[in-house]
Write a protein that holds these residues in place. Sequence first.
Motif, PDB file in Angstrom:
ATOM      1  N   UNK A 151    -123.934  22.896 -18.970  1.00 15.05           N
ATOM      2  CA  UNK A 151    -123.122  21.971 -19.776  1.00 15.05           C
ATOM      3  C   UNK A 151    -123.184  22.212 -21.286  1.00 15.05           C
ATOM      4  N   UNK A 152    -123.834  23.245 -21.740  1.00 15.99           N
ATOM      5  CA  UNK A 152    -123.978  23.478 -23.178  1.00 15.99           C
ATOM      6  C   UNK A 152    -122.876  24.339 -23.770  1.00 15.99           C
ATOM      7  N   UNK A 153    -121.663  24.168 -23.311  1.00 14.11           N
ATOM      8  CA  UNK A 153    -120.528  24.976 -23.758  1.00 14.11           C
ATOM      9  C   UNK A 153    -119.247  24.216 -23.451  1.00 14.11           C
ATOM     10  N   UNK A 154    -118.114  24.888 -23.539  1.00 11.75           N
ATOM     11  CA  UNK A 154    -116.830  24.206 -23.317  1.00 11.75           C
ATOM     12  C   UNK A 154    -116.335  24.293 -21.875  1.00 11.75           C
ATOM     13  N   UNK A 155    -117.044  25.003 -20.988  1.00  5.46           N
ATOM     14  CA  UNK A 155    -116.599  25.143 -19.598  1.00  5.46           C
ATOM     15  C   UNK A 155    -117.157  24.009 -18.738  1.00  5.46           C
ATOM     16  N   UNK A 156    -116.972  22.774 -19.240  1.00  4.47           N
ATOM     17  CA  UNK A 156    -117.446  21.598 -18.524  1.00  4.47           C
ATOM     18  C   UNK A 156    -116.720  20.374 -19.063  1.00  4.47           C
ATOM     19  N   UNK A 157    -116.605  19.340 -18.267  1.00  2.00           N
ATOM     20  CA  UNK A 157    -115.994  18.108 -18.761  1.00  2.00           C
ATOM     21  C   UNK A 157    -116.915  17.424 -19.763  1.00  2.00           C
ATOM     22  N   UNK A 158    -116.350  16.672 -20.680  1.00  2.00           N
ATOM     23  CA  UNK A 158    -117.154  16.023 -21.720  1.00  2.00           C
ATOM     24  C   UNK A 158    -118.202  15.082 -21.131  1.00  2.00           C
ATOM     25  N   UNK A 159    -117.890  14.447 -19.990  1.00  5.37           N
ATOM     26  CA  UNK A 159    -118.845  13.518 -19.370  1.00  5.37           C
ATOM     27  C   UNK A 159    -120.158  14.203 -18.995  1.00  5.37           C
ATOM     28  N   UNK A 160    -120.070  15.473 -18.667  1.00  4.24           N
ATOM     29  CA  UNK A 160    -121.260  16.187 -18.196  1.00  4.24           C
ATOM     30  C   UNK A 160    -122.273  16.449 -19.312  1.00  4.24           C
ATOM     31  N   UNK A 218    -117.086  13.334  -9.541  1.00  6.83           N
ATOM     32  CA  UNK A 218    -117.597  13.963 -10.764  1.00  6.83           C
ATOM     33  C   UNK A 218    -118.802  13.221 -11.321  1.00  6.83           C
ATOM     34  N   UNK A 219    -118.687  11.913 -11.508  1.00  5.58           N
ATOM     35  CA  UNK A 219    -119.780  11.180 -12.142  1.00  5.58           C
ATOM     36  C   UNK A 219    -121.022  11.140 -11.266  1.00  5.58           C
ATOM     37  N   UNK A 220    -120.876  11.171  -9.961  1.00  4.17           N
ATOM     38  CA  UNK A 220    -122.049  11.230  -9.090  1.00  4.17           C
ATOM     39  C   UNK A 220    -122.805  12.541  -9.295  1.00  4.17           C
ATOM     40  N   UNK A 221    -122.069  13.640  -9.464  1.00  5.20           N
ATOM     41  CA  UNK A 221    -122.723  14.926  -9.763  1.00  5.20           C
ATOM     42  C   UNK A 221    -123.411  14.868 -11.126  1.00  5.20           C
ATOM     43  N   UNK A 222    -122.745  14.274 -12.107  1.00  2.00           N
ATOM     44  CA  UNK A 222    -123.353  14.121 -13.435  1.00  2.00           C
ATOM     45  C   UNK A 222    -124.641  13.316 -13.312  1.00  2.00           C
TER      46      UNK A 222
END
Length: 151
Positions: free
Chosen positions: A127-136, A102-106
């Motif tokens: 990433x400008x909505x809720x359909x994503x992890x907070x890290x993104x 995940x963090x590598x994609x971020x």
Amino acid sequence: MSAIEKALYNIQKFQILSLFTSNSATKNVSQAYAFAWEKDLFPIGHHGCDWHLPHEESFKISKAEVDELGDFLDGIEREGKTITFYQLEDHYGVRNGSSWERMDLVFACRYFRLNGWFTEEFWKGMVGHSDCPSESHSILRDYEPRDVYFE
């Protein structure tokens, strides 16, 4: 990678991040380039300098991975579409043991955004909505010298 190769990589990384954070430097390193080095991501979008080329094998996130992700996202944007971060993770099988974490994609997406690749609407669609992890959500942030820690 040998101990000498690792040492040379770390020296180069330190020099680049030091220049990026220097208040006295007359020339500076771009946000995107410094970020790529800090996150051990091969900086594919920097052809004006070649400091990273001798260290291609030392980066955790490889040139091939960054190239392929960039091509994939470019294809989506050229079609006038967007992709949520969770859809991106599903595409790369992040939760099924793929080479991507995940963090590598971020980090890769943030690097692309720092380079000015793709529109802000594209990134907000990811990433400008809720359909994503907070890290993104960090994808939308700039990268400043104060973000570098030499600890």
